[in-house]
Design an enzyme around this catalytic site. Structure first.
Site, PDB file in Angstrom:
ATOM      1  N   HIS A  33       0.858  -1.199   0.000  1.00  0.00           N
ATOM      2  CA  HIS A  33       0.000   0.000   0.000  1.00  0.00           C
ATOM      3  C   HIS A  33       0.884   1.235   0.000  1.00  0.00           C
ATOM      4  CE1 HIS A  33      -3.881   2.011   0.892  1.00  0.00           C
ATOM      5  NE2 HIS A  33      -3.147   2.860   1.569  1.00  0.00           N
ATOM      6  N   ASP A  35       0.878   5.302  -0.039  1.00  0.00           N
ATOM      7  CA  ASP A  35       0.065   6.517   0.179  1.00  0.00           C
ATOM      8  C   ASP A  35       0.683   7.698  -0.539  1.00  0.00           C
ATOM      9  OD1 ASP A  35      -0.640   5.482   3.520  1.00  0.00           O
ATOM     10  OD2 ASP A  35      -2.000   5.564   1.819  1.00  0.00           O
ATOM     11  N   MET A  37       0.481  11.586  -1.219  1.00  0.00           N
ATOM     12  CA  MET A  37      -0.108  12.772  -0.580  1.00  0.00           C
ATOM     13  C   MET A  37       0.518  14.042  -1.182  1.00  0.00           C
ATOM     14  SD  MET A  37      -0.062  11.524   3.362  1.00  0.00           S
ATOM     15  CE  MET A  37      -0.751   9.931   3.825  1.00  0.00           C
ATOM     16  N   MET A  68      -4.203  10.429  -2.295  1.00  0.00           N
ATOM     17  CA  MET A  68      -4.805  11.440  -1.417  1.00  0.00           C
ATOM     18  C   MET A  68      -4.332  12.801  -1.942  1.00  0.00           C
ATOM     19  SD  MET A  68      -4.237   9.474   2.174  1.00  0.00           S
ATOM     20  CE  MET A  68      -2.958   8.426   1.495  1.00  0.00           C
ATOM     21  N   ASP A 172      -8.231   1.211   5.848  1.00  0.00           N
ATOM     22  CA  ASP A 172      -6.902   1.843   5.928  1.00  0.00           C
ATOM     23  C   ASP A 172      -6.882   2.881   7.040  1.00  0.00           C
ATOM     24  OD1 ASP A 172      -5.100   4.052   3.596  1.00  0.00           O
ATOM     25  OD2 ASP A 172      -4.477   3.034   5.427  1.00  0.00           O
TER      26      ASP A 172
HETATM   27  C1  DX5 Z   1      -3.497   7.784   6.440  1.00  0.00           C
HETATM   28  C2  DX5 Z   1      -2.608   6.730   5.873  1.00  0.00           C
HETATM   29  C3  DX5 Z   1      -2.450   5.625   6.877  1.00  0.00           C
HETATM   30  C4  DX5 Z   1      -1.622   4.489   6.400  1.00  0.00           C
HETATM   31  C5  DX5 Z   1      -1.680   3.375   7.405  1.00  0.00           C
HETATM   32  O1  DX5 Z   1      -3.506   8.849   5.575  1.00  0.00           O
HETATM   33  O2  DX5 Z   1      -3.195   6.243   4.657  1.00  0.00           O
HETATM   34  O3  DX5 Z   1      -3.720   5.160   7.217  1.00  0.00           O
HETATM   35  O4  DX5 Z   1      -2.060   3.998   5.163  1.00  0.00           O
HETATM   36  O5  DX5 Z   1      -0.941   3.771   8.531  1.00  0.00           O
HETATM   37  P1  DX5 Z   1      -1.372   3.234   9.978  1.00  0.00           P
HETATM   38  O6  DX5 Z   1      -1.704   1.765   9.828  1.00  0.00           O
HETATM   39  O7  DX5 Z   1      -0.142   3.465  10.850  1.00  0.00           O
HETATM   40  O8  DX5 Z   1      -2.566   4.045  10.365  1.00  0.00           O
HETATM   41 ZN    ZN Z   2      -3.640   4.681   2.488  1.00  0.00          ZN
END
Ligand code: DX5
Ligand code: ZN
Length: 212
Positions: A33, A35, A37, A68, A172
């Site tokens: 996964h 992310d 941003m 995101m 998530d």
């Molecule tokens: C939030 C992120 C997190 C990430 C997971 O913006 O997307 O949720 O994926 O991180 P943990 O499991 O530490 O929340």
């Molecule tokens: Zn995520």
């Protein structure tokens, strides 16, 4: 449905990212996964297509790329070219009509386009496109950072969605061994977890504990 575990690399040690990826791959991860941003949709900045391309070179896992960002469809092809296998776009950032046309565009390609919803976004927002989707990501934290507190509000959303959606439901945010089995019993079948896996002394047992 098989429970898929997607370690979220936002919680990895970036100074040795390739090693961290190989560690979770060896520990039994099913997806990676990532992310993305942009500092606009969320108050943090992480990776871009370049990092996804570099990760593709070191990981044999399907890449689950979570956008995101504002104007996500402007960058969709860049992430497809970089090697994303699943791309989730926040329904809060696009119109359902633009989502529909993007889904049509990638139909038949090997890339999957899913919808992501923030904790306070109603399932109603994806009703106009639900029949076109095969992947939905439900956030259990407000997006932006790893290590946040899990929001139980997501349980009823999973149950509500599973009643009318037979494909992949990913959760998530703050996922760990305390909430993992309840998430699965509510109907989630893909669990993204960052801190719980990357901070664990043994990634193997952390992943096994999520699978239940
Ligand atoms: C939030 C992120 C997190 C990430 C997971 O913006 O997307 O949720 O994926 O991180 P943990 O499991 O530490 O929340
Ligand atoms: Zn995520």
């Amino acid at each position: 449905m098989k429970i898929l575990i997607a370690p979220s690399i936002i919680a990895a040690d970036f100074s040795k990212l390739a090693e961290e990826i190989k560690k979770v791959e060896a520990a039994g991860a099913d997806l990676l996964h990532i992310d993305i941003m942009d500092g606009h949709f969320v108050p943090n900045i992480t990776f871009g297509p370049g990092q996804v391309e570099a990760i593709k070179k070191v990981s044999g896992l399907p890449l689950d790329v979570h956008l995101m960002i504002e104007n996500p469809f402007k960058f969709l092809n860049d992430f497809i070219k970089a090697g994303a296998d699943i791309i989730t776009v926040h329904i809060e950032t696009v119109s359902t009509s633009s989502f529909k046309s993007q889904l049509k565009k990638i139909k038949g390609s090997k890339v999957r386009l899913g919808a992501a919803l923030n904790p306070n976004t109603s399932l109603k927002k994806i009703e106009p496109i639900i029949d076109l989707l095969d992947f939905v990501l439900l956030m259990s934290v407000n997006p932006g950072f790893c290590g946040q507190k899990f929001m139980p509000i997501v349980y009823s959303k999973i149950t509500g969605l599973r009643k009318k959606f037979r494909f992949d439901i990913e959760v998530d945010g703050g996922v760990n061994s305390e909430n993992g089995s309840k998430l699965v019993s509510c109907g989630a079948n893909v669990l993204a977890a960052g801190s719980f896996i990357f901070n664990a002394t043994d990634a193997n047992s952390a992943i096994r504990s999520l699978r239940g």
